[in-house]
Structures are given as C-alpha cells and as structure tokens.
Design a protein around this motif. Structure first.
Motif, short mmCIF file in Angstrom:
data_model
loop_
_atom_site.label_atom_id
_atom_site.label_comp_id
_atom_site.label_asym_id
_atom_site.label_seq_id
_atom_site.Cartn_x
_atom_site.Cartn_y
_atom_site.Cartn_z
N SER A 1 19.93 57.56 -23.70
CA SER A 1 21.42 57.23 -23.37
C SER A 1 22.06 57.77 -24.55
O SER A 1 23.20 58.36 -24.16
N ASN A 2 21.29 57.72 -25.65
CA ASN A 2 22.27 58.33 -26.98
C ASN A 2 22.36 59.83 -26.85
O ASN A 2 23.42 60.55 -27.18
N ALA A 3 21.39 60.59 -26.06
CA ALA A 3 21.53 61.97 -25.94
C ALA A 3 22.55 62.18 -24.94
O ALA A 3 23.30 63.41 -25.10
N LEU A 4 22.63 61.44 -24.04
CA LEU A 4 23.79 61.72 -23.24
C LEU A 4 25.17 61.70 -23.58
O LEU A 4 26.07 62.31 -23.30
N TRP A 5 25.31 60.57 -24.52
CA TRP A 5 26.54 60.55 -25.15
C TRP A 5 26.87 61.67 -25.94
O TRP A 5 27.92 62.08 -26.22
N PHE A 6 25.86 62.19 -26.66
CA PHE A 6 25.81 63.50 -27.76
C PHE A 6 26.27 64.36 -26.96
O PHE A 6 27.10 65.35 -27.20
N TYR A 7 25.85 64.46 -25.73
CA TYR A 7 26.23 65.62 -24.77
C TYR A 7 27.61 65.85 -24.53
O TYR A 7 28.12 66.84 -24.51
N PHE A 8 28.14 64.87 -24.06
CA PHE A 8 29.45 64.61 -23.59
C PHE A 8 30.40 64.80 -24.86
O PHE A 8 31.45 65.48 -24.76
N PHE A 9 29.82 64.42 -26.18
CA PHE A 9 30.75 64.73 -27.25
C PHE A 9 30.86 66.08 -27.55
O PHE A 9 31.80 66.77 -27.89
N LEU A 10 29.51 66.66 -27.51
CA LEU A 10 29.62 68.09 -27.64
C LEU A 10 30.54 68.86 -26.98
O LEU A 10 31.35 69.84 -27.20
N ASN A 11 30.68 68.54 -25.38
CA ASN A 11 31.29 69.21 -24.36
C ASN A 11 32.87 69.04 -24.85
O ASN A 11 33.74 69.83 -24.50
N LEU A 12 33.26 67.67 -25.18
CA LEU A 12 34.74 67.16 -25.63
C LEU A 12 35.09 68.38 -26.70
O LEU A 12 36.07 68.80 -26.59
N ILE A 13 34.53 68.55 -27.78
CA ILE A 13 34.71 69.44 -28.74
C ILE A 13 34.81 70.83 -28.50
O ILE A 13 35.90 71.43 -28.92
N ALA A 14 33.80 71.30 -27.54
CA ALA A 14 34.14 72.89 -27.23
C ALA A 14 35.54 72.83 -26.50
O ALA A 14 36.01 73.82 -26.39
N LEU A 15 35.58 71.83 -25.50
CA LEU A 15 36.59 72.13 -24.50
C LEU A 15 38.19 71.84 -25.33
O LEU A 15 39.08 72.48 -25.09
N PHE A 16 38.17 71.04 -26.53
CA PHE A 16 39.35 70.89 -27.27
C PHE A 16 39.43 71.98 -27.96
O PHE A 16 40.82 72.68 -28.04
N ILE A 17 38.56 72.91 -28.64
CA ILE A 17 38.85 73.85 -29.44
C ILE A 17 39.31 75.13 -28.46
O ILE A 17 40.34 75.79 -28.74
N SER A 18 38.60 75.31 -27.28
CA SER A 18 38.98 76.38 -26.35
C SER A 18 40.21 76.06 -25.78
O SER A 18 40.74 77.20 -25.25
N TYR A 19 40.65 74.98 -25.74
CA TYR A 19 42.25 74.61 -25.08
C TYR A 19 43.21 75.36 -25.84
O TYR A 19 44.11 75.93 -25.00
N PHE A 20 42.92 75.49 -27.33
CA PHE A 20 44.04 76.36 -27.86
C PHE A 20 43.87 77.62 -28.24
O PHE A 20 44.60 78.29 -28.90
N LEU A 21 42.85 78.21 -27.59
CA LEU A 21 42.66 79.80 -27.42
C LEU A 21 43.17 80.10 -26.09
O LEU A 21 44.15 79.56 -25.66
N TYR A 22 42.92 81.25 -25.63
CA TYR A 22 43.33 82.08 -24.52
C TYR A 22 43.00 81.08 -23.31
O TYR A 22 41.71 80.48 -23.29
N LEU A 23 43.93 81.04 -22.44
CA LEU A 23 43.51 80.09 -21.02
C LEU A 23 42.32 80.62 -20.37
O LEU A 23 41.49 79.95 -19.82
N LYS A 24 42.05 81.88 -20.41
CA LYS A 24 40.71 82.39 -19.85
C LYS A 24 39.40 82.10 -20.52
O LYS A 24 38.63 81.58 -19.89
N LEU A 25 39.55 81.86 -21.80
CA LEU A 25 38.37 81.43 -22.66
C LEU A 25 38.29 79.86 -22.31
O LEU A 25 37.01 79.49 -22.26
N PHE A 26 39.41 79.18 -21.94
CA PHE A 26 39.20 77.65 -21.86
C PHE A 26 38.42 77.61 -20.58
O PHE A 26 37.69 76.71 -20.48
N ALA A 27 38.90 78.46 -19.53
CA ALA A 27 38.40 78.36 -18.15
C ALA A 27 36.79 78.59 -18.20
O ALA A 27 36.12 78.04 -17.51
N ILE A 28 36.47 79.81 -18.81
CA ILE A 28 35.10 80.07 -19.04
C ILE A 28 34.24 79.03 -19.75
O ILE A 28 32.86 78.88 -19.22
N THR A 29 34.70 78.36 -20.62
CA THR A 29 34.04 77.39 -21.30
C THR A 29 33.73 76.49 -20.12
O THR A 29 32.77 75.61 -20.30
#
Length: 278
Positions: A83-111
């Motif tokens: 269960s902790n690993a699953l929360w960790f997974y969601f946390f990592l994805n949120l960080i990746a999406l947050f950073i890529s959102y402020f880059l090019y739109l195509k990079l965000f979409a590929i992420t």
C-alpha cells in the motif's frame, strides 16, 4: 535511513539514471549547437521520475514473481508495504506531471502517455509474449525522442532511438529468460516460456545481428564522426558479440543475469559513442 534506502532501491536508481542520460544525450545530440538549457535538464529529471514510478508499479504487481526471481527487492522482502509503494507511485507521477506541465505541451502529453503505458505494461501488457518486450523497448526509444523534442529537433534523435529500441528489446528477452521460474509460478506467459530457450536465443541472435549491422549506418551516411565508429567497433559491438557467445553457453539463471548486466553496461558505451561522435 534504512527506510529511505529501501524506497530509493525500489525505484532502481541506476535504471532511472540511465533514462535521464538517454533523454539528456538525446537532447544534446539533437541540438543545433550541442548545448543544453533548462528545459532539457528538467525533461531529463521528468523522464527519470517517470522511470522510477514505472519500476515501483512493476514491483507492486510482481511481488509474488519477485519472491522467486528477485527476492532482494524491497516489496518481495516485505520491508515496504504494498500500500505504501502504491502511494509512492502516485506521488512520483504527480511530481513528473507537475514539472512537465511547465515545459512544452508536447512533453507534458508524452509524460502522461509514458506513465499510462508503464502502468498498463505492469498490469497486463507484460504478460503478452514479445508485445510486452516491444513495449518496454519502445519506451526507451521514446526517451531519446523526448530529449530531441525538448530541444525542438526530434528528427535528429530518430537514429539513437532505433539503437535504444533494438538493444533494449534484446535485453528484455534476456531478462525474461532469467526470470522464467518466477514467471511460471505466477502464470505469466513470456516468449521463453511459450517457445523455449532455443527459439528465444535465436531470436536474440537475429536481433543482435541486425543491431550490429545498423551500427554502421550513421557512420556510412556521415551522420556521426570517427569517434562514434571507434567506440562502436572497439567496445559496443565486441560486447554484443561476447554476449551472444555467453548466451549459448548454458541456460542457467546466473548466465542470463550476467548477460543482462553486460547489455546494460553496453547501453552506456553506446551513449558515449553517440555523444562523442555527434
């Protein structure tokens, strides 16, 4: 400290580092002046985080398999709760999406696309013989394209992406051969399980021959300089040939594991060859 170490180990940091390097080198060799900027650095970080989340969710679904094939992994050992690993997974994805959102739109979409594919791969696609291997290899190729896109020159990253696809497809088949006992125990039908070691080895050999032949292509069309050719001829291709020799030595798990490590190391030499030859 042990808890932090286990979470870091869960992400397989070496694989994440290689992913970041792939994106970074993909961007450098695709840029017009061999330089890099903030967007490429952030794109490399995003790719590493996405790779980390993919490793976490893969181990989450593979707990029972890893108890046999990779008993030293944190979830298989029970040092991290699923269960902790699953929360960790969601946390990592949120960080990746947050950073890529402020880059090019195509990079965000590929992420978003890469994260979705990694989840689907771990959940089901990996159970489809060869298709799962092609999916992982394609994701590695996308990492190169991700780097090219970060510097607005995706065309220059196509050849490295093909290299990445080929060597990772080869390594995925080797890893499936290594993990055959664990996969059988969890009723996962991989290519080696369905068709046997012999046919798998000859498929790996055929793919390796194609890859070796393709290594000449960038030099022949004068896309890369002599430095690329020297490293490929003195290191990359000899290691590929050595790996194939070892592949036919025996069917022991330890042998497949050594070959997998050699191929992973060879990826780094390939990156160096491309980087110095551009």
């Amino acid at each position: 400290m042990n808890k932090i170490y286990n979470y870091i180990k869960l992400t397989r940091p070496l694989n994440c580092l290689i992913t970041a390097l792939v994106v970074f080198v993909g961007g450098i060799i695709s840029s017009q002046n061999n330089s890099f900027d903030r967007i490429l650095i952030l794109a490399s970080i995003v790719a590493a985080i996405v790779a980390a989340s993919g490793n976490v969710i893969n181990d989450y679904f593979d707990i029972e398999i890893d108890k046999i094939s990779h008993p030293d992994r944190p979830l298989a050992k029970g040092v991290i709760k699923s269960s902790n690993a699953l929360w960790f997974y969601f946390f990592l994805n949120l960080i990746a999406l947050f950073i890529s959102y402020f880059l090019y739109l195509k990079l965000f979409a590929i992420t978003i696309l890469a994260s979705a594919i990694l989840f689907l791969y771990s959940f089901h696609i990996k159970k489809i013989p060869l298709i799962g291997n092609i999916t992982v290899a394609s994701l590695t190729a996308i990492a190169f394209l991700f780097g090219g896109l970060a510097v607005n020159n995706i065309k220059a990253s196509v050849v490295p992406a093909v290299f990445a696809f080929m060597i990772n497809l080869i390594r995925e088949l080797v890893k499936d051969s290594e993990d055959i006992d664990g996969d059988k125990s969890d009723n996962v039908i991989t290519f080696p399980i369905k068709y046997g070691f012999e046919k798998t080895k000859y498929l790996i050999l055929a793919l390796t021959i194609v890859l070796i032949i393709f290594t000449f292509y960038p030099f022949l069309i004068r896309s890369y300089r002599i430095e690329y050719f020297i490293i490929v001829m003195l290191v990359v291709n000899p290691l590929l040939i050595y790996s194939m020799k070892k592949l036919f030595d025996n069917d022991l798990k330890e042998n497949f594991h050594r070959i997998s490590i050699i191929l992973k190391l060879n990826m780094l030499f390939g990156l160096i060859a491309i980087f110095l030859g551009k």
